[in-house]
Scaffold this active site. Structure first.
Site, short mmCIF file in Angstrom:
data_model
loop_
_atom_site.label_atom_id
_atom_site.label_comp_id
_atom_site.label_asym_id
_atom_site.label_seq_id
_atom_site.Cartn_x
_atom_site.Cartn_y
_atom_site.Cartn_z
N THR A 92 -2.80 5.83 -4.39
CA THR A 92 -1.67 6.59 -3.84
C THR A 92 -0.38 6.33 -4.61
O THR A 92 0.38 7.25 -4.90
CB THR A 92 -1.47 6.26 -2.35
OG1 THR A 92 -1.38 4.84 -2.19
CG2 THR A 92 -2.63 6.77 -1.53
N THR A 93 -0.14 5.07 -4.93
CA THR A 93 1.07 4.71 -5.69
C THR A 93 1.03 5.36 -7.07
O THR A 93 2.04 5.91 -7.53
CB THR A 93 1.19 3.18 -5.82
OG1 THR A 93 1.16 2.60 -4.51
CG2 THR A 93 2.49 2.80 -6.50
N ASP A 104 0.86 -1.19 0.00
CA ASP A 104 0.00 0.00 0.00
C ASP A 104 0.89 1.24 0.00
O ASP A 104 1.66 1.46 0.94
CB ASP A 104 -0.91 -0.03 1.23
CG ASP A 104 -1.87 1.15 1.25
OD1 ASP A 104 -2.60 1.34 0.27
OD2 ASP A 104 -1.85 1.90 2.24
N ASP A 124 -8.94 0.49 1.51
CA ASP A 124 -8.89 1.05 0.15
C ASP A 124 -10.17 0.76 -0.61
O ASP A 124 -10.74 1.64 -1.28
CB ASP A 124 -7.70 0.46 -0.62
CG ASP A 124 -6.36 1.01 -0.15
OD1 ASP A 124 -6.36 1.92 0.69
OD2 ASP A 124 -5.32 0.51 -0.62
#
Length: 548
Positions: free
Chosen positions: A99-100, A66, A389
């Site tokens: 997010t990545t 994550d 998520d």
């Protein structure tokens, strides 16, 4: 830091030991920090992304892929890198996923900007071009979005978010839990994620996770003599302590007679009895108290057959309000039957090593709990992050009712349309728009690399396929370009919109910095050391970025 004056005398402007980098040096160091950070988490992207093991100074271990968790656990010192961490945190808060993606797009935008800086394109021109490209990208994203308001799409959104994480083997039943939970707590088209409580318990497989039609509180009864199971529960929520309050000021009481001492003790006992009687008179048979409960009060409550929980968390109290319909009472004198909530049953149960209070069979609860199981603590923690998520993306989809196709399809389509848009722009901004278009291709390129595929072939095949359809993406399991609509790989529009917008704004801000001034020790991770990627602290091999 000194500068010579007109008479040859040094003029002290900044204290000794201050670091300063100007012009291209400042830009180079900031861009390098962004690129290193993006490279660090790049391998976690996609269904076949790898995990990172993070060990803190106390030896605690976190194993995850994550993006925001990795960045939060890393001890990052470089100011430009911290700005990209903020991008990830904003993405997490706004959407809950992507997010990545946001960080690697920002890193690639900085990398492409560096190439333009090398051919003497001014940073302001690049920033303006990126701003134009980001606005156009949002328009293109709107055009290729698909309306979604059915349960099947929500299930696909949840499964897409969980693919590649610890929950993948049980993603279908977990997706069903998540969609059911989000639909239950939805109010007036909005979903508050805090109303879904994930209670993580190790010691069983992920398949044994289940939803509770009510709330699970991580507490036990105030005393073992209290009833363990209450049917047709009438629930009181108290913010008021059931104990004698301490005086707010220092005071001394002088007693001259033992009878006075006895009267003092009896008076305190009577006050506690009166408070307990107030609870009994209200008709409540279950109490959740946010404050303490005196031992004597516990005794009287137990004799009255009331199940009491003391020092409940504020978040649990808020969820209990939503689930049972009870009103939080701040003064016990105001407690009456009108303030009580209802539940079919309230009982205490031990699962593995955890003793929990279950408040079940609530009528149309607007807050619920999910019991999440995992064979070990680390497995359960990673599955919890995956669920968190998935809850975020399902909630976003329910609110916006717009999705985009996954598998790198939106990035390739936006990239293709941005190249066409760049041809309509005169001036050097055209170069920046083209660079923005190329940077977006880092997402499908990374998906291919992480799946062990040839990234160049994948990009070429995707570009060709998008001449016919904007929904063609990379199926990393088959290793082929396919129509992702048929595969059910979908993501909320908000994930992509926020990722592109945040990445563009962060890159633009970093590019506009041409002077870095820091107090002594504030920029220890800059200068020539930034290029040295060899060795972790303590002599461990592996090449961790020196900015951490």
């Amino acid at each position: 830091m000194a500068q010579l004056g007109g008479a040859g005398q040094p003029i002290i402007i900044l204290p000794e030991g201050t670091s300063r980098f100007q012009g291209k040096d400042a830009q180079r160091l900031n861009i390098l920090a962004g690129k290193i950070l993006a490279e660090t988490i790049r391998t976690t992207l996609g269904p076949k992304g790898m995990d990172k093991m993070l060990v803190d100074s106390l030896g605690d271990i976190v194993v995850t892929n994550d993006g925001v968790t990795i960045l939060r656990e890393m001890d990052i010192a470089h100011p430009a890198a911290k700005m990209l961490v903020e991008v990830a945190k904003t993405q997490e808060d706004e959407v809950g996923d992507g997010t990545t993606t946001a960080v690697i797009i920002a890193g690639e935008l900085l990398k492409k900007a560096e190439e333009l800086l090398d051919i003497n394109v001014h940073p302001t021109i690049i920033a303006m071009g990126y701003r134009q490209a980001a606005l156009k990208a949002q328009e293109i994203l709107e055009d290729i979005s698909i309306e979604a308001n059915d349960k099947e799409t929500l299930l696909n959104v949840a499964m897409t978010a969980m693919t590649g994480k610890g929950s993948e083997k049980a993603k279908e039943p977990l997706a069903d839990l998540i969609v059911s939970a989000v639909m239950q707590v939805e109010e007036d088209g909005e979903v508050n994620k805090k109303n879904i409580n994930i209670q993580r318990i190790q010691g069983a497989s992920v398949d044994e996770s289940h939803i509770v039609n009510g709330i699970v509180v991580d507490k036990s009864r105030a005393d073992n003599s209290m009833p363990k199971n209450i049917e047709n529960a009438k629930i009181a929520l108290l913010k008021y302590p059931i104990e004698v309050k301490d005086l707010e000021t220092d005071a001394k009481i002088k007693l001259t007679d033992p009878n006075q001492m006895q009267a003092f003790i009896e008076n305190e006992e009577q006050m506690i009895k009166d408070m307990v009687q107030k609870v009994i008179d209200s008709g409540a048979n279950v109490i959740f108290c946010q404050k303490g409960i005196d031992d004597l009060a516990v005794h009287y409550l137990s004799r009255a057959g009331i199940l009491a929980v003391k020092r409940a968390k504020k978040s649990d109290m808020e969820r209990l309000e939503k689930a049972t319909g009870a009103q939080l009472v701040t003064n016990i004198e105001d407690l009456s039957a009108a303030e009580l909530g209802e539940a079919g049953k309230v009982y205490e149960k031990k699962i593995f090593d955890d003793v929990l209070i279950f408040v079940e069979e609530c009528k149309d609860p607007k807050a619920i709990s999910i019991i999440l199981r995992g064979s070990t603590r680390h497995v359960a923690e990673e599955v919890e992050r995956a669920l968190d998520d998935a809850i975020g993306v399902v909630a976003s989809t329910m609110e916006d009712k717009q999705v985009v196709i996954g598998g790198g399809a939106p990035e390739i389509e936006i990239s293709r349309k941005l190249r066409e848009y760049a041809d309509t722009i005169s001036g050097r901004e055209q170069l920046a728009v083209n660079a923005f278009a190329e940077a977006l291709e880092v997402v499908p390129k990374t998906l291919a690399e992480n799946a062990g595929l040839d990234s160049i072939d994948a990009i070429v095949d995707l570009r060709a396929a998008h001449e016919d359809s904007p929904y063609m993406g990379l199926d990393v399991f088959q290793g082929e370009v396919m129509d992702m609509r048929e595969s059910g790989v979908v993501e909320p529009q908000r994930v992509k919109k926020q990722a592109i917008q945040s990445a563009a704004e962060a890159a633009e801000m970093i590019l506009r910095i041409d002077d870095m001034i820091a107090a002594k020790g504030g920029l220890e991770a800059t200068g020539d050391d930034m290029g040295d990627m060899g060795g972790m602290p303590g002599g461990m091999p592996g090449g961790m970025p020196p900015m951490m």
